[in-house]
Design an enzyme around this catalytic site. Structure first.
Site, PDB file in Angstrom:
ATOM      1  N   PHE A  36     -11.475  14.283 -37.215  1.00 44.89           N
ATOM      2  CA  PHE A  36     -11.919  15.577 -36.723  1.00 44.89           C
ATOM      3  C   PHE A  36     -11.223  16.707 -37.478  1.00 44.89           C
ATOM      4  CE2 PHE A  36     -11.554  19.006 -33.448  1.00 44.89           C
ATOM      5  CZ  PHE A  36     -12.908  19.261 -33.291  1.00 44.89           C
ATOM      6  N   HIS A  46       0.453  12.065 -39.093  1.00 51.72           N
ATOM      7  CA  HIS A  46      -0.882  11.679 -38.631  1.00 51.72           C
ATOM      8  C   HIS A  46      -1.804  11.206 -39.757  1.00 51.72           C
ATOM      9  CE1 HIS A  46      -4.388  11.515 -36.114  1.00 51.72           C
ATOM     10  NE2 HIS A  46      -5.030  12.363 -36.895  1.00 51.72           N
ATOM     11  N   SER A  98      -8.073   8.658 -37.072  1.00 55.95           N
ATOM     12  CA  SER A  98      -8.133   9.632 -35.981  1.00 55.95           C
ATOM     13  C   SER A  98      -9.479   9.547 -35.257  1.00 55.95           C
ATOM     14  CB  SER A  98      -7.856  11.026 -36.535  1.00 55.95           C
ATOM     15  OG  SER A  98      -7.594  11.937 -35.497  1.00 55.95           O
ATOM     16  N   ASP A 148       3.643  11.313 -34.951  1.00 52.56           N
ATOM     17  CA  ASP A 148       2.278  11.808 -35.112  1.00 52.56           C
ATOM     18  C   ASP A 148       2.174  13.077 -34.283  1.00 52.56           C
ATOM     19  OD1 ASP A 148      -0.475  12.330 -34.905  1.00 52.56           O
ATOM     20  OD2 ASP A 148      -1.014  10.209 -34.925  1.00 52.56           O
TER      21      ASP A 148
END
Length: 271
Positions: free
Chosen positions: A43, A242, A111, A212
């Site tokens: 995203f 991340h 993710s 993260d």
């Protein structure tokens, strides 16, 4: 030669390295079978976050496609006009094309891309030989998420979450703003993914960064407790944030994912 994975990529102004990526399989390197891998970005990110990993797999003969999800890789305002169903629709389109051209298919995601490939594994358990996840997002502990249905009508975006990378000088060229309508759509989309995790029966390789700043620990708990797969390999990354696919642990991700691909495809019958 790299080629675009969808025709719309050249019709808009893209951020650096945001073009989709498609590299044909070389079955002479993979035991005579055409093995395809779909790699989905996350995203507010874009294909640049997945390309080094994808090219490393292609070097070993795997056919790879990295799509650019709708609304990504251009302007954050474009993302606010797209939905989770559209992102999943693009992932499904690419998956279907891989199934047509390859004997075996594995899916991988970073993710939100992790939630998309988990949903593919739920919907197509008979066609997916393995699932690779990197810091997947399907849930969050953040309390402000409950306010998104209201906030999205009052505020178009919050500060961005892209490029959470420990390695100095590295950029995934994601959005500097997080569009709230799109974020709310993503979190609505998570509900179906979580509700159907029991349908995920394929082997799973799960990479999780110890630090993260984007995805908290709830997703790991939810996924590990609810998938039905009896073949779950959890790998903790010690030197990445991340976007681990561009970070210090990328060599580990490449090596272990190649090992995983060799293992799970060796015994898999061709479709």
């Amino acid at each position: 030669m790299d080629s675009a994975a969808n025709s719309s990529a050249t019709s808009v102004d893209l951020l650096p390295d945001a073009e989709p990526l498609a590299i044909p399989a070389r079955p002479e390197l993979t035991g005579g079978r055409r093995i395809g891998v779909l790699l989905s970005h996350g995203f507010t990110g874009q294909p640049a976050s997945m390309k080094p990993w994808a090219r490393a797999l292609a070097d070993e003969g795997y056919g790879v496609i990295v799509p650019r999800l709708p609304g990504h890789g251009t302007r954050w305002q474009d993302l606010n006009r797209s939905t989770y169903d559209e992102w999943y629709g693009e992932a499904s389109r690419v998956f279907d094309s891989l199934c047509l051209d390859h004997d075996i298919v594995v899916v991988a995601g970073l993710s939100m891309g992790g939630s998309l490939v988990l949903r593919l594994a739920e919907d197509h358990a008979d066609k997916i030989t393995g699932v690779i996840l990197v810091n997947p997002a399907v849930a969050t502990k953040r309390l402000d998420v409950k306010l998104l249905p209201v906030l999205k009508h009052l505020v178009p975006a919050f500060p961005g979450i892209a490029s959470d990378i420990k390695k100095p000088g590295t950029n995934e060229y994601g959005y500097t703003r997080t569009p709230l309508k799109a974020a709310h759509s993503m979190m609505i989309g998570w509900r179906s993914v979580v509700a159907n995790l029991g349908k995920v029966s394929a082997p799973v390789l799960y990479f999780r960064s110890r630090i993260d700043h984007v995805v908290d620990g709830l997703s790991e708990v939810v996924i590990a407790r609810n998938i039905s797969s009896t073949d779950l390999d959890m790998v903790y990354l010690e030197d990445s944030y991340h976007v681990a696919t561009l970070d210090n642990d990328l060599p580990t991700i490449i090596k272990l994912s190649l090992d995983f691909l060799a293992r799970v495809t060796a015994a898999a019958p061709a479709s």
